[in-house]
Design a protein around this motif. Sequence first.
Motif, PDB file in Angstrom:
ATOM      1  N   ALA A  91       0.840  -1.190   0.000  1.00 61.44           N
ATOM      2  CA  ALA A  91       0.000   0.000   0.000  1.00 61.44           C
ATOM      3  C   ALA A  91       0.879   1.244   0.000  1.00 61.44           C
ATOM      4  CB  ALA A  91      -0.915   0.013   1.221  1.00 61.44           C
ATOM      5  N   GLU A  92       0.330   2.323  -0.505  1.00 61.23           N
ATOM      6  CA  GLU A  92       0.976   3.632  -0.367  1.00 61.23           C
ATOM      7  C   GLU A  92       0.496   4.203   0.966  1.00 61.23           C
ATOM      8  OE1 GLU A  92       1.109   8.024  -2.562  1.00 61.23           O
ATOM      9  OE2 GLU A  92       0.172   6.308  -3.579  1.00 61.23           O
ATOM     10  N   VAL A  93       1.335   4.076   1.977  1.00 62.45           N
ATOM     11  CA  VAL A  93       0.917   4.382   3.344  1.00 62.45           C
ATOM     12  C   VAL A  93       0.717   5.885   3.530  1.00 62.45           C
ATOM     13  CG1 VAL A  93       1.550   4.231   5.776  1.00 62.45           C
ATOM     14  CG2 VAL A  93       2.058   2.324   4.232  1.00 62.45           C
ATOM     15  N   VAL A  94      -0.392   6.255   4.150  1.00 56.53           N
ATOM     16  CA  VAL A  94      -0.690   7.659   4.458  1.00 56.53           C
ATOM     17  C   VAL A  94       0.216   8.090   5.619  1.00 56.53           C
ATOM     18  CG1 VAL A  94      -2.459   9.258   5.261  1.00 56.53           C
ATOM     19  CG2 VAL A  94      -3.071   7.406   3.685  1.00 56.53           C
ATOM     20  N   PRO A  95       0.901   9.230   5.505  1.00 60.78           N
ATOM     21  CA  PRO A  95       1.870   9.647   6.537  1.00 60.78           C
ATOM     22  C   PRO A  95       1.208  10.284   7.758  1.00 60.78           C
ATOM     23  CG  PRO A  95       1.811  11.283   4.798  1.00 60.78           C
ATOM     24  CD  PRO A  95       0.890  10.161   4.352  1.00 60.78           C
ATOM     25  N   PRO A 140      -4.845  12.823  15.510  1.00 54.88           N
ATOM     26  CA  PRO A 140      -3.757  12.230  14.722  1.00 54.88           C
ATOM     27  C   PRO A 140      -2.394  12.772  15.121  1.00 54.88           C
ATOM     28  CG  PRO A 140      -4.871  13.920  13.445  1.00 54.88           C
ATOM     29  CD  PRO A 140      -5.669  13.746  14.708  1.00 54.88           C
ATOM     30  N   THR A 141      -1.366  12.023  14.737  1.00 54.05           N
ATOM     31  CA  THR A 141       0.007  12.452  14.947  1.00 54.05           C
ATOM     32  C   THR A 141       0.787  12.267  13.646  1.00 54.05           C
ATOM     33  OG1 THR A 141       0.967  10.309  15.572  1.00 54.05           O
ATOM     34  CG2 THR A 141      -0.135  11.587  17.315  1.00 54.05           C
ATOM     35  N   THR A 142       1.977  12.836  13.622  1.00 50.36           N
ATOM     36  CA  THR A 142       2.871  12.557  12.509  1.00 50.36           C
ATOM     37  C   THR A 142       3.276  11.089  12.571  1.00 50.36           C
ATOM     38  OG1 THR A 142       4.790  13.185  13.842  1.00 50.36           O
ATOM     39  CG2 THR A 142       3.788  14.909  12.483  1.00 50.36           C
ATOM     40  N   LYS A 143       3.788  10.604  11.464  1.00 49.24           N
ATOM     41  CA  LYS A 143       4.289   9.225  11.400  1.00 49.24           C
ATOM     42  C   LYS A 143       5.797   9.318  11.194  1.00 49.24           C
ATOM     43  CE  LYS A 143       3.682   4.937   8.764  1.00 49.24           C
ATOM     44  NZ  LYS A 143       3.811   4.089   9.944  1.00 49.24           N
ATOM     45  N   VAL A 161      -2.036  16.022   4.778  1.00 45.99           N
ATOM     46  CA  VAL A 161      -2.610  15.058   3.827  1.00 45.99           C
ATOM     47  C   VAL A 161      -3.717  15.633   2.945  1.00 45.99           C
ATOM     48  CG1 VAL A 161      -2.046  13.125   5.349  1.00 45.99           C
ATOM     49  CG2 VAL A 161      -4.297  14.190   5.516  1.00 45.99           C
ATOM     50  N   GLY A 162      -4.130  16.873   3.176  1.00 46.66           N
ATOM     51  CA  GLY A 162      -5.234  17.448   2.406  1.00 46.66           C
ATOM     52  C   GLY A 162      -6.569  17.218   3.096  1.00 46.66           C
ATOM     53  N   GLU A 197      -3.484   2.758  11.131  1.00 52.71           N
ATOM     54  CA  GLU A 197      -2.738   3.259   9.981  1.00 52.71           C
ATOM     55  C   GLU A 197      -3.504   2.871   8.727  1.00 52.71           C
ATOM     56  OE1 GLU A 197       1.503   2.951   9.746  1.00 52.71           O
ATOM     57  OE2 GLU A 197       1.660   2.490  11.881  1.00 52.71           O
ATOM     58  N   PHE A 198      -3.451   3.755   7.738  1.00 53.66           N
ATOM     59  CA  PHE A 198      -4.160   3.533   6.485  1.00 53.66           C
ATOM     60  C   PHE A 198      -3.219   3.715   5.304  1.00 53.66           C
ATOM     61  CE2 PHE A 198      -7.476   4.701   9.473  1.00 53.66           C
ATOM     62  CZ  PHE A 198      -8.511   3.845   9.151  1.00 53.66           C
TER      63      PHE A 198
END
Length: 284
Positions: A91-95, A140-143, A161-162, A197-198
């Motif tokens: 997957a393209e992991v969302v940060p 949420p937090t940063t990854k 992330v928009g 995580e997504f």
Amino acid sequence: MEDLHCIHQGKVRDVYSYRGGLLLVATDRISAFDVIIPSLIPEKGIALTQLSRYWFESLPPEINHHVISFDLPAELDKPEWQNRTTYCRKAEVVPLECVVRGYLAGSGWQAYQKSGSIQGHALPENLVESDRLIEPIFTPTTKADTGHDQPLTESEAIDHVGKELYEKLKAKSLEIYQWAHTHALQHGLIIADTKFEFGMIDDKLCLVDECLTSDSSRYWPALDYTPGQPQTAFDKQFVRDYLNSLKDWNRQPPGPELPKEIIENTRSRYIAAYEQITGSPFEW
């Protein structure tokens, strides 16, 4: 094996590229305050993998996720990996770490004591430690690849992330948490907070990584729940509490060795969470 390549060694799991997908292998390592502790917790990796398996296989069908199989591929002759593997799609992991809080605990409680709010969420006055919130909040937090994840306000997360993706992450995280909280209560446990995580797979938002494990969630026994104090925890809070009691460790690597009784009590908590949620004995 030609198709198997280690591409990442995380704090708790090792990640391999395997036949177009990823093979996640849960070890017995434990981390606290983003530091790997040198002591191992026997069978922790099995307990995490099998609890994650239970939740992934129980999810409502509308929740997309990355899992292909929890069974070790037959051609991988590694007995030490049995019951510890998750074979999944890339997957393209969302940060973004998608944290949902339903109760006032941990860093959320600390933030509330200082400002009466958590990451821009204003909360009622006079709440006490472990209070249940009127409704769950998305914090949420940063990854971070290294160091500590940093808490984000809504506007900061949107900058990351928009707005459109942020709203989807928020809605999906709250949906899964509320479903899981209800499910866990039926088994006598409270999920005080959790982290998801997504990632994007074939243009669809999918749940990735682990799911509602004792490493990513704060579990409390419902019968003992008493607001106004810390709760008995079926997670690694037991280890954090011990480390917080040390006067000569500054939360920087290397981490300290754990005493035998801390290791044994931590192992029993991971297993207890698995057995209570699944209703099955831990026989692996």
